[in-house]
Design an enzyme around this catalytic site. Sequence first.
Site, PDB file in Angstrom:
ATOM      1  N   LEU A 157      72.090   9.408  60.319  1.00 57.41           N
ATOM      2  CA  LEU A 157      70.924   9.392  61.397  1.00 57.41           C
ATOM      3  C   LEU A 157      70.431   8.213  61.588  1.00 57.41           C
ATOM      4  O   LEU A 157      70.285   7.109  60.696  1.00 57.41           O
ATOM      5  CB  LEU A 157      69.869  10.512  61.050  1.00 57.41           C
ATOM      6  CG  LEU A 157      70.412  11.767  60.900  1.00 57.41           C
ATOM      7  CD1 LEU A 157      69.183  12.631  60.604  1.00 57.41           C
ATOM      8  CD2 LEU A 157      71.275  12.526  61.809  1.00 57.41           C
ATOM      9  N   ALA A 158      69.843   7.846  62.785  1.00 58.79           N
ATOM     10  CA  ALA A 158      69.350   6.495  63.306  1.00 58.79           C
ATOM     11  C   ALA A 158      68.194   6.120  62.403  1.00 58.79           C
ATOM     12  O   ALA A 158      68.278   4.974  62.150  1.00 58.79           O
ATOM     13  CB  ALA A 158      68.747   6.796  64.695  1.00 58.79           C
ATOM     14  N   CYS A 159      67.549   7.198  61.684  1.00 62.62           N
ATOM     15  CA  CYS A 159      66.439   6.879  60.948  1.00 62.62           C
ATOM     16  C   CYS A 159      67.100   6.262  59.474  1.00 62.62           C
ATOM     17  O   CYS A 159      66.057   5.985  58.706  1.00 62.62           O
ATOM     18  CB  CYS A 159      65.413   7.911  60.868  1.00 62.62           C
ATOM     19  SG  CYS A 159      66.432   9.468  60.440  1.00 62.62           S
ATOM     20  N   GLY A 160      68.274   6.311  59.322  1.00 58.60           N
ATOM     21  CA  GLY A 160      68.875   5.908  57.830  1.00 58.60           C
ATOM     22  C   GLY A 160      68.920   7.072  57.091  1.00 58.60           C
ATOM     23  O   GLY A 160      69.526   6.749  56.136  1.00 58.60           O
ATOM     24  N   VAL A 161      68.335   8.233  57.147  1.00 54.28           N
ATOM     25  CA  VAL A 161      68.576   9.529  56.426  1.00 54.28           C
ATOM     26  C   VAL A 161      70.096   9.977  56.620  1.00 54.28           C
ATOM     27  O   VAL A 161      70.600   9.910  57.719  1.00 54.28           O
ATOM     28  CB  VAL A 161      67.744  10.366  56.797  1.00 54.28           C
ATOM     29  CG1 VAL A 161      67.825  11.658  56.071  1.00 54.28           C
ATOM     30  CG2 VAL A 161      66.380  10.094  56.372  1.00 54.28           C
TER      31      VAL A 161
END
Length: 191
Positions: A157-161
Amino acid sequence: MAEKGNPRIVLGVTGSIAAFRAADLASAMVQEGWEVHAILTPDGARFITPLTLAALTHRPVHTSLWEEGEGGRMTHLDLAGAADVVVVAPASADCLARAAHGMAGDVLGAVLLATRAPILFVPAMNSHMWQHPATQANVEILKSRGARWVGPSEGRLACGVEGPGRMASIPEVLKTLSGLLKKGQSRRKQP
Ligand SMILES: Cc1cc2nc3c(=O)[nH]c(=O)nc-3n(C[C@H](O)[C@H](O)[C@H](O)COP(=O)(O)O)c2cc1C
């Protein structure tokens, strides 16, 4: 509001980092020959401009419940009544919560309540937000009322998760929309 014969899609775009992908979706739907009427929430407009969606759909974009409809008409009711399908892509966690609880304080919420067309949610959010019991309870409420879903898919995901929360691909969304339109589940079938 509609040219006769073309499927009419109301596209709701909400405040997710995936909102930029709504531009591709809008363009793909227009290329299908569908009439696309876009609604952008105020927080959606922090991620993508109304101008982008207007240019791609060749129509004004609805951003406020309080815009003056032509001839004094109520735009949210016109949109709700004319839609063959309402698709919310990306659908934020907050938008799902509002929809599950029948909140109509914005133009998208009002359309979701007033329409009898099928509603398709295409969620996109952080995995923890998606997996949270509050979001899952809202999803169940909306499903129990007949809402359809595409995604979210899993991945980075964009958040890195890594995990579930990615907005489904444009071809997947188009396929589901085509199915809904073809099945003739088009109008006034939803309770
Ligand atoms: C940088 C940033 C990215 C965000 N991405 C998401 C997201 O992908 N999904 C989501 O549900 N909320 C996300 N949010 C939170 C929503 O923008 C927030 O809940 C907002 O109130 C949603 O409003 P709306 O549903 O009316 O458009 C994000 C917020 C920020 C600041």
